[in-house]
Design a protein around this motif. Structure first.
Motif, PDB file in Angstrom:
ATOM      1  N   GLU A 212       0.834  -1.211   0.000  1.00 49.04           N
ATOM      2  CA  GLU A 212       0.000   0.000   0.000  1.00 49.04           C
ATOM      3  C   GLU A 212       0.868   1.261   0.000  1.00 49.04           C
ATOM      4  N   PRO A 255     -11.635   5.727   6.067  1.00 49.16           N
ATOM      5  CA  PRO A 255     -11.753   4.646   5.086  1.00 49.16           C
ATOM      6  C   PRO A 255     -12.664   5.126   3.967  1.00 49.16           C
ATOM      7  N   SER A 256     -12.237   5.169   2.785  1.00 48.34           N
ATOM      8  CA  SER A 256     -12.999   5.581   1.608  1.00 48.34           C
ATOM      9  C   SER A 256     -12.677   6.987   1.148  1.00 48.34           C
ATOM     10  N   ARG A 265      -8.254   4.191 -10.307  1.00 44.13           N
ATOM     11  CA  ARG A 265      -9.376   3.334  -9.888  1.00 44.13           C
ATOM     12  C   ARG A 265      -9.587   2.218 -10.893  1.00 44.13           C
ATOM     13  N   GLY A 268      -7.464  -0.710 -10.369  1.00 42.71           N
ATOM     14  CA  GLY A 268      -7.725  -1.533  -9.192  1.00 42.71           C
ATOM     15  C   GLY A 268      -7.217  -0.942  -7.887  1.00 42.71           C
ATOM     16  N   PHE A 269      -6.852   0.346  -7.919  1.00 45.91           N
ATOM     17  CA  PHE A 269      -6.382   0.981  -6.691  1.00 45.91           C
ATOM     18  C   PHE A 269      -7.127   2.296  -6.479  1.00 45.91           C
ATOM     19  N   ALA A 271      -9.206   3.265  -3.887  1.00 46.61           N
ATOM     20  CA  ALA A 271     -10.555   3.288  -3.320  1.00 46.61           C
ATOM     21  C   ALA A 271     -10.551   3.835  -1.897  1.00 46.61           C
ATOM     22  N   MET A 273      -8.648   2.855   0.650  1.00 46.96           N
ATOM     23  CA  MET A 273      -8.428   1.863   1.707  1.00 46.96           C
ATOM     24  C   MET A 273      -6.966   1.735   2.100  1.00 46.96           C
ATOM     25  N   GLY A 274      -6.084   2.349   1.336  1.00 46.95           N
ATOM     26  CA  GLY A 274      -4.648   2.121   1.492  1.00 46.95           C
ATOM     27  C   GLY A 274      -4.131   2.382   2.901  1.00 46.95           C
ATOM     28  N   CYS A 276      -5.761   2.843   5.641  1.00 45.90           N
ATOM     29  CA  CYS A 276      -6.444   1.984   6.631  1.00 45.90           C
ATOM     30  C   CYS A 276      -5.837   0.602   6.643  1.00 45.90           C
ATOM     31  N   ASN A 277      -5.542   0.099   5.451  1.00 45.99           N
ATOM     32  CA  ASN A 277      -4.922  -1.224   5.376  1.00 45.99           C
ATOM     33  C   ASN A 277      -3.588  -1.238   6.117  1.00 45.99           C
ATOM     34  N   LYS A 279      -2.650   0.732   8.530  1.00 50.89           N
ATOM     35  CA  LYS A 279      -2.907   0.864   9.963  1.00 50.89           C
ATOM     36  C   LYS A 279      -3.355  -0.478  10.572  1.00 50.89           C
ATOM     37  N   ASN A 280      -4.224  -1.164   9.840  1.00 48.62           N
ATOM     38  CA  ASN A 280      -4.755  -2.433  10.352  1.00 48.62           C
ATOM     39  C   ASN A 280      -3.732  -3.555  10.374  1.00 48.62           C
ATOM     40  N   CYS A 281      -2.721  -3.434   9.532  1.00 47.69           N
ATOM     41  CA  CYS A 281      -1.736  -4.515   9.439  1.00 47.69           C
ATOM     42  C   CYS A 281      -0.570  -4.335  10.396  1.00 47.69           C
ATOM     43  N   THR A 282      -0.438  -3.157  10.961  1.00 43.74           N
ATOM     44  CA  THR A 282       0.752  -2.886  11.778  1.00 43.74           C
ATOM     45  C   THR A 282       0.353  -2.545  13.207  1.00 43.74           C
TER      46      THR A 282
ATOM     47  N   ASP B  32     -12.245  -6.172  -7.974  1.00 40.88           N
ATOM     48  CA  ASP B  32     -11.391  -5.478  -8.927  1.00 40.88           C
ATOM     49  C   ASP B  32     -10.584  -4.416  -8.198  1.00 40.88           C
ATOM     50  N   LEU B  33     -10.606  -4.461  -6.881  1.00 43.10           N
ATOM     51  CA  LEU B  33      -9.847  -3.481  -6.109  1.00 43.10           C
ATOM     52  C   LEU B  33      -8.829  -4.216  -5.258  1.00 43.10           C
ATOM     53  N   LEU B  51      -9.530  -7.525 -13.733  1.00 48.41           N
ATOM     54  CA  LEU B  51      -8.268  -6.875 -14.082  1.00 48.41           C
ATOM     55  C   LEU B  51      -7.267  -7.946 -14.459  1.00 48.41           C
ATOM     56  N   ARG B 121     -11.085  -5.963  10.386  1.00 46.39           N
ATOM     57  CA  ARG B 121     -10.558  -6.688   9.239  1.00 46.39           C
ATOM     58  C   ARG B 121      -9.829  -7.916   9.713  1.00 46.39           C
TER      59      ARG B 121
END
Lengths: 307, 125, 115
Positions: A212, A255-256, A265, A268-269, A271, A273-274, A276-277, A279-282, B32-33, B51, B121
């Motif tokens: 991300e 988020p969003s 977009r 595929g990127f 949206a 969420m980056g 947040c992702n 933050k949630n993973c660490t 697709d995201l 994709l 999540r």
């Protein structure tokens, strides 16, 4: 390597390796006009168990020890090889993947196949099942050994290097707007962390966060760096760039919330969420930014539970 | 379902990873995201996506997903296929649209992750 | 099948109370790529997506879709929902993922757009 993985690895190798890699190139051949009794000497001297019959460089038949024994039993030692050989034998091309050879052994039940060049059909070698197994084992051993060495070296680095503090830093330079390579750094990082012997679950979290961060640098900036610092108790990801900066960090963390252009977009990127992702993973995340100057994101994962 | 059963169910052509078709997956992930995939995907999932760029392969690699099915006849370029081979991934492609692919696989036993709460999540495993 | 039956059976949360749910659904389409939806969705389709960007309303309106089901527990911002009501595009929310919602819609007999 688990049993399961080494099995898949063998299957992979049969696709990767060619018949040429496994065949024996030094082939003993006979001519069609030679008499069967000539084979007797060859058997004695060279441990013959079957041989291609070659005429003017081309394979015209195959003569086996079974054919010889039949002739011996019937007292036909003076007849010509061409009368007793198997004509137009099934052959393999030197450039075929090994998996084709494996299939042919299954299909025909023969003990050996002559190997020829695709162009010119010249005989270049011979292949038995034993040759295939020998080749696979050798290759597997080499690859297994190499990966073992990589893993061993990497996973012992903290024990091998004695210092009051050891800190390994992996740095990846990220080119801005180079979407083609997006994800490469995170994927390479993941492999490196596996080799360092870090727990798979932690590797996954770090790799997701790094992915991300990498995407953010590529999409929004002209380039930057992704540094991953590994020490015995924690891994720190630092993503830094020199522009354009984030005006409202709190909003960016929603988020969003996203300022990504439409084309991103559609790739595929973007949206929202980056962050947040990450933050949630660490375990800890800190974002510092100044508009016009740049952004530095730091995220930490503790290796032995949170300290 | 095994990947073989999946390819039969949605009439998918296997592009690479023929040898791994006996692998079982349990979860279907239609997206697709890529951030969505990174946030929610599980290792025993197949990713269905419209994709077909290299980032899909990188995303699957990072998220520990080993099978990807491209929908609506999408097919990645040779370089992407090579990359997937290196990463040990199974790639397939179906002519069916996403909606229909999900429907058939759901009917045959693949599931989603149930109700998600975005604040909880599953990246923690 | 009417959209309001789908809302009941799949326990969807209607985020646009002013929109009209008494409409027929011609089929389903699942995608997060707006260009794909523009090209391949059909009039009366129920659209399954995790996108919440305001462009989804414009796309749904232009393609005369029956409604949008936003998955993964995401919720569009108020201004996006206001625009949806203005355009009379029902927006429905669910905590399920796209795969499962599409699966369950098919189970209810909603079909995809096959040629």
């Amino acid at each position: 390597m688990t049993e399961d993985r080494s099995f898949t690895k063998i299957q992979e190798l049969t696709y990767e390796l060619r018949v040429r890699d496994a065949m024996v190139a030094d082939v003993i051949t006979v001519r069609p006009k030679q008499a069967i009794h000539d084979l007797r000497d060859m058997m004695r001297d060279k441990g013959f168990s079957g041989s291609p019959v070659v005429d003017k460089g081309k394979v015209v038949g195959l003569i086996s020890i079974e054919d010889f024994i039949k002739c011996l039993a019937q007292g036909e030692m003076d007849v010509l090889i061409e009368q007793k050989m198997t004509r137009d034998p099934v052959t393999l091309y030197a450039d075929e993947p090994l998996v084709h050879a494996v299939k042919k052994f299954d299909q025909y039940g023969f003990g050996r196949f002559p190997v020829i060049e695709r162009n010119g059909r010249k005989l270049v070698g011979i292949l038995t099942k034993g040759d295939i197994i020998k080749c696979l084992l050798k290759k597997l051993e080499v690859e297994y050994h190499e990966e073992e060495i990589h893993r061993y070296r990497a996973s012992h680095i903290f024990e091998d290097i004695v210092a009051d503090k050891t800190n390994l830093v992996l740095r990846y330079d990220i080119t801005g707007k180079d979407f083609d390579r997006a994800g490469q750094a995170a994927s390479e990082l993941k492999k490196a962390l596996h080799r360092l012997g870090i727990q798979p679950e932690i590797v996954r979290r770090i790799a997701i966060a790094a992915f991300e961060a990498e995407i953010n640098i590529i999409v929004f900036t002209d380039g930057g760096q992704l540094s991953i610092s590994v020490c015995s108790e924690r891994i720190t990801i630092t993503a830094s760039d020199s522009g354009p900066g984030i005006a409202d960090i709190e909003q960016a963390m929603q988020p969003s919330f996203s300022t990504a252009p439409d084309w991103i977009r559609e790739m595929g990127f973007g949206a929202g969420m980056g962050l947040c992702n990450i933050k949630n993973c660490t375990d800890e995340m800190n974002l510092v930014s100044e508009v016009g100057k740049g952004t530095t994101l730091e995220a930490v994962v503790y290796l032995n539970g949170k300290s | 379902m095994t990947l073989e059963e999946i390819s039969r169910t949605i009439e998918a052509e296997v592009i690479t990873g023929q040898d791994s078709l006996k692998t079982e997956v349990r979860i279907g992930c239609a997206s697709d995201l890529m951030s969505d995939v990174l946030a929610f995907a599980k290792p025993d999932a197949i990713l269905l996506t419209g994709l077909a760029n290299r980032q899909v392969v990188y995303t699957a690699d990072v998220a520990d997903i080993h099978a990807i099915c491209f929908i609506r006849g999408k097919r990645p370029d040779e370089e992407t296929i090579k990359l997937a081979e290196q990463k040990g991934q199974v790639l397939m492609t179906t002519r069916l649209p996403m909606f229909v692919s999900c429907g058939r696989l759901f009917k045959n036993g693949l599931t989603g992750l149930g109700y998600l709460d975005i604040s909880k999540r599953n990246d923690r495993g | 099948m009417k959209l309001k039956e789908i809302v009941e059976k799949l326990n969807l949360e209607v985020a646009t109370p002013a929109s009209d749910l008494d409409r027929d659904v011609s089929g389903g389409y699942a995608s997060d790529l707006l260009s794909d939806v523009m090209a391949n969705s059909r009039e009366g389709n129920v659209w399954v997506t995790m996108q919440i960007h305001q462009n989804i309303i414009a796309v749904a309106s232009l393609k005369e879709l029956a409604g949008i089901v936003v998955v993964n527990g995401r919720k569009p911002e108020q201004k996006v929902l206001a625009k949806a009501e203005q355009e009379n595009i029902p927006v429905m929310l669910t905590g399920l993922q796209a795969f499962e919602i599409a699966g369950r819609l098919c189970e209810l007999g909603i079909r995809g757009n096959t040629k």
